[in-house]
Motif scaffolding. Sequence first.
Motif, PDB file in Angstrom:
ATOM      1  N   GLU A 103      30.805 -14.590   2.324  1.00 49.65           N
ATOM      2  CA  GLU A 103      29.345 -14.943   2.738  1.00 49.65           C
ATOM      3  C   GLU A 103      28.592 -13.634   2.301  1.00 49.65           C
ATOM      4  N   LEU A 104      29.086 -12.730   2.673  1.00 56.30           N
ATOM      5  CA  LEU A 104      28.276 -11.435   2.338  1.00 56.30           C
ATOM      6  C   LEU A 104      28.170 -11.138   0.906  1.00 56.30           C
ATOM      7  N   TYR A 105      29.512 -11.520   0.112  1.00 57.55           N
ATOM      8  CA  TYR A 105      29.373 -11.159  -1.268  1.00 57.55           C
ATOM      9  C   TYR A 105      28.239 -12.162  -1.880  1.00 57.55           C
ATOM     10  N   LEU A 106      28.208 -13.398  -1.481  1.00 55.81           N
ATOM     11  CA  LEU A 106      26.927 -14.193  -2.028  1.00 55.81           C
ATOM     12  C   LEU A 106      25.698 -13.716  -1.867  1.00 55.81           C
ATOM     13  N   LEU A 107      25.399 -13.145  -0.418  1.00 53.93           N
ATOM     14  CA  LEU A 107      24.233 -12.500  -0.174  1.00 53.93           C
ATOM     15  C   LEU A 107      23.890 -11.164  -0.906  1.00 53.93           C
ATOM     16  N   GLU A 108      24.898 -10.458  -1.343  1.00 49.86           N
ATOM     17  CA  GLU A 108      24.686  -9.111  -2.106  1.00 49.86           C
ATOM     18  C   GLU A 108      24.513  -9.540  -3.477  1.00 49.86           C
ATOM     19  N   GLU A 109      24.543 -10.599  -3.949  1.00 47.49           N
ATOM     20  CA  GLU A 109      24.438 -11.060  -5.369  1.00 47.49           C
ATOM     21  C   GLU A 109      23.181 -10.864  -5.736  1.00 47.49           C
ATOM     22  N   CYS A 110      22.132 -10.430  -4.486  1.00 47.64           N
ATOM     23  CA  CYS A 110      20.705 -10.168  -4.660  1.00 47.64           C
ATOM     24  C   CYS A 110      20.590  -8.757  -5.837  1.00 47.64           C
ATOM     25  N   PHE A 111      21.600  -8.023  -5.472  1.00 49.03           N
ATOM     26  CA  PHE A 111      21.612  -6.834  -6.177  1.00 49.03           C
ATOM     27  C   PHE A 111      21.787  -6.755  -7.769  1.00 49.03           C
ATOM     28  N   PRO A 112      22.949  -7.604  -8.414  1.00 42.14           N
ATOM     29  CA  PRO A 112      22.754  -7.861  -9.785  1.00 42.14           C
ATOM     30  C   PRO A 112      21.638  -8.546 -10.252  1.00 42.14           C
ATOM     31  N   GLU A 113      21.297  -9.510  -9.371  1.00 40.28           N
ATOM     32  CA  GLU A 113      19.839 -10.408  -9.932  1.00 40.28           C
ATOM     33  C   GLU A 113      18.801  -9.181  -9.919  1.00 40.28           C
ATOM     34  N   ALA A 114      18.530  -8.450  -9.161  1.00 38.23           N
ATOM     35  CA  ALA A 114      17.487  -7.451  -9.214  1.00 38.23           C
ATOM     36  C   ALA A 114      17.548  -6.731 -10.550  1.00 38.23           C
ATOM     37  N   GLU A 115      18.692  -6.331 -10.777  1.00 40.14           N
ATOM     38  CA  GLU A 115      19.220  -5.662 -12.008  1.00 40.14           C
ATOM     39  C   GLU A 115      18.850  -6.312 -13.417  1.00 40.14           C
ATOM     40  N   ALA A 151      29.350  -2.926 -11.418  1.00 35.41           N
ATOM     41  CA  ALA A 151      28.496  -1.872 -12.145  1.00 35.41           C
ATOM     42  C   ALA A 151      27.250  -1.240 -11.398  1.00 35.41           C
ATOM     43  N   VAL A 152      26.764  -2.173 -10.773  1.00 37.52           N
ATOM     44  CA  VAL A 152      25.444  -1.784  -9.765  1.00 37.52           C
ATOM     45  C   VAL A 152      26.043  -1.032  -8.383  1.00 37.52           C
ATOM     46  N   PHE A 153      27.162  -1.545  -8.011  1.00 39.20           N
ATOM     47  CA  PHE A 153      27.505  -0.778  -6.961  1.00 39.20           C
ATOM     48  C   PHE A 153      28.227   0.655  -7.351  1.00 39.20           C
ATOM     49  N   ALA A 154      28.786   0.791  -8.289  1.00 38.67           N
ATOM     50  CA  ALA A 154      29.333   2.045  -9.048  1.00 38.67           C
ATOM     51  C   ALA A 154      27.992   3.057  -9.094  1.00 38.67           C
ATOM     52  N   ALA A 155      26.932   2.564  -9.871  1.00 40.77           N
ATOM     53  CA  ALA A 155      25.692   3.311  -9.847  1.00 40.77           C
ATOM     54  C   ALA A 155      24.988   3.609  -8.653  1.00 40.77           C
ATOM     55  N   GLN A 156      25.020   2.809  -7.528  1.00 42.46           N
ATOM     56  CA  GLN A 156      24.611   3.069  -6.302  1.00 42.46           C
ATOM     57  C   GLN A 156      25.435   4.239  -5.646  1.00 42.46           C
ATOM     58  N   LEU A 157      26.703   4.019  -5.700  1.00 41.93           N
ATOM     59  CA  LEU A 157      27.468   5.180  -5.149  1.00 41.93           C
ATOM     60  C   LEU A 157      27.223   6.477  -5.809  1.00 41.93           C
ATOM     61  N   LEU A 158      27.036   6.560  -6.972  1.00 39.25           N
ATOM     62  CA  LEU A 158      26.616   7.889  -7.623  1.00 39.25           C
ATOM     63  C   LEU A 158      25.347   8.433  -6.954  1.00 39.25           C
TER      64      LEU A 158
END
Length: 657
Positions: free
Chosen positions: A12-24, A290-297
């Motif tokens: 469920e968290l994975y579905l909620l966090e789809e907002c990050f690639p959507e925003a990208e 890719a977004v997660f990796a960029a945020q980690l940077l």
Amino acid sequence: MDLERRNEELEELYLLEECFPEAEKLKRDARLLSQWNHYIQCDGSPDPSVSPEINTFISLWKEETNETLEEVIAKSKLVLNLIEKLRLLLLQTPSYDLEDKTIIQYRGSILELQELLHLKFNVATERLLRQASTLADLDSGNMEKVIQDENVALYVWANLKKNPRYRSVRFSETQIRFEIPRILATSGIAIRLLHTHYDHATPLRPVSASLQGHTATVTHFVKDEVQKGEAEISKELQEEYKQQECESVSVCEEETKVEEQGDIEVQMSFVQEESEATKCKLEMKLLSEAVFAAQLLLIENANEKPCFCEDNEVDLCQFTTLGGVYHLDIFELPPQCKPMKGWMIVEILKEGLQKYAYPPESTEDFETENAFPPIEVTLEVQENVIFFEDPMVARWDAEGKHWQTDGISNVLYQSEERLITFSLETFGPVTLIQDTHINMPFQSWELRPLDVNKVLLTVTTVFTEIQIQIKENLCMLASVKVGNKKHSSTLEGRWMTPISFILALKETGLNIFPTGHSHFYVVINHKEPLVEIKAYRQLALLSSAFAFGWSKWNVECSSKKVIVKLREHLTEEEPVQDPNWTLLMFSGDRAQRLKINENSETFSEALKEETEFHSTLYHLVKDFASKEAMEKIRSSKCQFIDSVCYMLLSTRLLSYS
């Protein structure tokens, strides 16, 4: 907590966090739309991202050799705008969307524009100085010119009379002053102060090798996976098509063939739709990674402290230039134009404007040892810049390509008058510097909802309290307090994208944004990067309906855990004096409510009675949140969540408080 429930929560968290690639995806679309809008505007300005356009613009401007200072200043607005666009393209475009050749192209265009702009100021200054005798002041007999603009302030003084008693140069209606020695007072020289409110002297920061390697890995991984996915989908389509084709051949009757063909087309259409959906799902998954990796940077700490060879070299990881650059120059007066039979005759030197060497390389020909004393300079400090301590003065070393602090003495800063006076051994670019981390670590912070898709982030430091509003994909400086007094800023009320906003805050001295090297200069409360990034992402998800704040217990727990205080907040109201906060502890894969509160005497990780562990902060608050709060969370826009998360990642409140 059983495994089945844990998997359900993570899914469920994975579905909620789809907002990050959507925003990208929306940001990508916005970048493409911006290019298209520029294309259809047809306003004559080049698109700096298109190499032929920017190269043509530069070439044509180089050919214009007879511009006045006023014309150069007017043109500089366009040039600075082009530089800012390229700068933002490099910062806003994710690393996995930028190729090495594109980075080189953009950086090359920035440098060329910067160098050409400064050259234009020199050429226009020479043109002005050739006419100095016709512009001389009636009282002093010398020439003075002052031009002030939003990005540039220019002060030119030409010594035409060479009066040895005229040793103090002060520009009218300003506090800017030079105390010159006798040798200059009797020489045919001109003094120019070009105060650029921007800094084009400091070199562009190179992309670190580790970042380049990480970027390349992410880029290649994403591209390879997309190609692999497309190949698999294409193979599926071909197999389905062949199967359907074989079935159609086996049918003997012609009418049946037609019916079968219709069925085949329907089935093929269904397969194609299904394959398209699979492809979109795959692309979304890869973009999410890719977004997660960029945020980690953004929260990655450098392994090594930068090395500086020179003794007096300014460490630009520890200090920041503020208030622009003061280009101080002494020029030899060029031949003056002379009227002759209705014409103006002027000798134009082939070598152009020449700098006057002060002090000269050899002083053997001069009688006294102290013929070239340091020159006392008084400068005005830019109005919109905040210095929390007396600024340091640094000069530019043209050979070493760095700022250094030697050759400057007797520095006096008058904070009320916003004046700085110092003695300078030799002229050249100077700037004011401040400790980058003067407002770190933070004393406390709070993130509070104001409205649907709108929050207020408050960061309190030793010197200041900064309030930032965030809505959708924009940020705004709401207020600044310095020493419990409200400080007015030109940034207040201006909505900007997060990256532009962060740059603007840094340029005014309100730096609350750590870098990868900041941990070498600040005592921090180190947290594991994966724990920190997961916490910021989930706090952003919940920020529409819950207020979060700093907890003193965050220092007590280990680096693999974070602690924040939380309370439900559904209405835009003034903060409660003693709100009923709940303490949450999160380790990246397990969240719990703590039995202790902010006023407890000792720290304990004991679970609060009648509560249970969860895998995510979202599912933890779901246990006690109101229906209205959960509805607000689910209706939050992806761009808003992404902006809140970016601001949390940029401030790193959990490690730097």
